[in-house]
Scaffold this active site. Structure first.
Site, PDB file in Angstrom:
ATOM      1  N   ALA A 130       0.733  -1.385   0.022  1.00 31.96           N
ATOM      2  CA  ALA A 130      -0.090   0.027  -0.082  1.00 31.96           C
ATOM      3  C   ALA A 130       0.748   1.287   0.047  1.00 31.96           C
ATOM      4  O   ALA A 130       0.634   2.328  -0.748  1.00 31.96           O
ATOM      5  CB  ALA A 130      -0.813   0.065   1.137  1.00 31.96           C
ATOM      6  N   GLU A 369      12.343  -2.616  -7.666  1.00 32.07           N
ATOM      7  CA  GLU A 369      11.908  -1.574  -6.537  1.00 32.07           C
ATOM      8  C   GLU A 369      12.525  -0.216  -7.161  1.00 32.07           C
ATOM      9  O   GLU A 369      13.575  -0.033  -7.674  1.00 32.07           O
ATOM     10  CB  GLU A 369      13.141  -2.082  -5.464  1.00 32.07           C
ATOM     11  CG  GLU A 369      12.871  -3.423  -4.864  1.00 32.07           C
ATOM     12  CD  GLU A 369      11.770  -3.393  -3.671  1.00 32.07           C
ATOM     13  OE1 GLU A 369      10.986  -2.182  -3.534  1.00 32.07           O
ATOM     14  OE2 GLU A 369      11.439  -4.431  -3.367  1.00 32.07           O
TER      15      GLU A 369
HETATM   16 ZN   LIG Z   1       6.921  -3.504  -1.711  1.00 29.44          ZN
END
Ligand SMILES: [Zn+2]
Length: 451
Positions: A130, A369
């Site tokens: 989230a 990422e």
């Molecule tokens: Zn994550």
């Protein structure tokens, strides 16, 4: 509440400590003569500044235009998807891939030129966690680039002729909305699922239920009638719930109050079950799986569940990862490290990338990422870094598309298939050979990839 972040200078560590121990912790560091600096004195205030800045940027919004330079709440993201489909009806359609614990639809946008023959596809998702707001924002920017470049940019035009892109910008819609609901929830990671039936009422009756209420729900579970111990906490880590080495003790937890709670069983959550079913129904067609997260600037390949296990497609992963990270660094100079997830970050079981690779047979499965490197902003990436982040990974995603398209041996195999090896591979294509040569050149020049 005041939470501080301290940097311990020499060892380059960064720790966040709560108000009750902050002074004691600093005294301890001084006692052991560990030099440190206070990076953020009051984390609550820091979060509120971050949110205020994003709100201020909404003033720059132009009527009828989506402002990609700020973070958007969930309803605005849905509206953007609807608007895009309306504006580009021959290119884009919205598909409902799952529903959330709270009953919201999990939507993906399918972008590609409709053909009478089967097409290969790339899947991209974001927002499984989230608080990683830059991930959905990056997915939206990518959607926008695809639809607006079609007809103007030859590569993108060719890609959309050849490939379909499924892009689900917010898998964990419940958690995303929760993270927007209060500054204290800005760093919420999990979904918002909870299962009362696991409660223990303290009198030996494990079937007693309880209701968790109040603002602290999930963080510090408080129960009303009946008074219970061990009331279940809020949320499942949707990136520990996939049906791949689920139940492993590494990097996931059986404790519902843990940030890495893996859920009750593999694919117990409607979000992971729905997305996995959707992908399996297109098994053989979907040839790349990309999952966007933040932060750390990493392009990660399988496996996440074992640091020493080398996947059979490792060399292929190395090649495409090198191409992707070189493409990223050419835009704004940011270096993304690449490698096997467990080897360069940490081991974790039940994640979506490993599932896509092991169970859906998608050779090119990656977890990305995004910014930053974690030293400065971490999850609270300022809105003025959204566009640079999205811009730099855009060409890397295009490279993934180029890599998987047009393999000369490709044969569409409809579901169900007998296994990952039953469809064609692109290694022999001219495009692939060219990319490989480019990638090797860049690796030599930049030493960009690190293993
Ligand atoms: Zn994550």
């Amino acid at each position: 509440m005041k939470i501080s972040t301290l940097r311990i200078v020499d060892d380059e560590a960064k720790v966040t400590v709560g108000p009750s121990i902050a002074d004691e912790f600093k005294d301890l560091l001084r006692h052991y003569k560990l030099p440190f600096e206070v990076h953020v004195e009051d984390y609550r205030e820091y979060i509120e500044d971050h949110l205020r800045e994003n709100l201020r940027l909404a003033e720059d919004d132009k009527v009828g235009e989506f402002n990609f330079a700020r973070y958007h709440p969930y309803d605005e993201i849905l509206q953007y998807l609807r608007d895009t489909v309306e504006r580009y009806p021959t290119l884009a359609t919205v598909v409902n891939v799952a529903h959330t614990f709270e009953g919201r639809p999990v939507l993906a946008i399918k972008i590609g030129v409709a053909k009478n023959t089967p097409k290969r596809a790339v899947w991209m998702d974001a927002g499984i966690h989230a608080r990683e707001w830059v991930a959905p924002a990056t997915a939206l920017y990518f959607i926008h680039q695809l639809v607006t470049r079609y007809g103007n940019d030859q590569t993108v035009t060719d890609l959309l002729e050849k490939l379909d892109w499924y892009i689900a910008p917010v898998i964990n819609a419940d958690g995303y909305i929760y993270s927007w609901s209060h500054p204290a929830r800005r760093l919420w990671r999990k979904s918002t699922a909870y299962y009362n039936s696991t409660c223990d009422d303290g009198n030996g009756d494990p079937t007693s239920s309880c209701t968790c209420t109040g603002d602290d729900i999930g963080r510090n579970c408080t129960c009303t009638e009946p008074t219970v111990r061990n009331c279940t906490c809020l949320g499942v880590d949707l990136n520990r719930n996939w049906d791949v080495k689920w139940g492993g003790q590494i990097g996931s937890s059986t404790d519902p109050c843990s940030d890495v709670y893996k859920g009750r069983s593999p694919l117990s959550e409607p979000e992971t079950k729905g997305v996995s079913d959707f992908i399996l129904e297109r098994r053989g067609a979907i040839q790349a799986y990309l999952s966007l997260h933040s932060f750390s600037q990493l392009w990660m390949s399988p496996y996440g569940y074992n640091a020493t296990k080398i996947p059979s497609d490792y060399e292929d992963h190395v090649k495409l990862s090198a191409i992707a990270t070189a493409a990223i660094s050419r835009v704004h100079g940011k270096q993304y490290r690449s490698g096997r997830s467990a080897a360069i970050l940490y081991e974790a079981t039940g994640d979506s990338m490993d599932w896509a690779y092991d169970k859906a047979g998608i050779v090119h499965s990656y977890t990305i990422e995004l910014r930053d490197d974690g030293w400065e902003y971490a999850f609270l990436l300022p809105p003025d870094q959204i566009l640079p982040t999205a811009q730099e990974v855009f060409p890397a995603f295009i490279q993934v598309g180029l890599y998987v398209w047009d393999g000369p041996n490709y044969e569409y195999v409809p579901f169900p298939t007998s296994g990952a090896g039953s469809y064609g591979r692109p290694q022999d294509s001219a495009v692939y050979q060219w990319l490989l040569a480019t990638s090797l050149m860049w690796r030599i020049l930049n030493q960009a990839a690190s293993y």
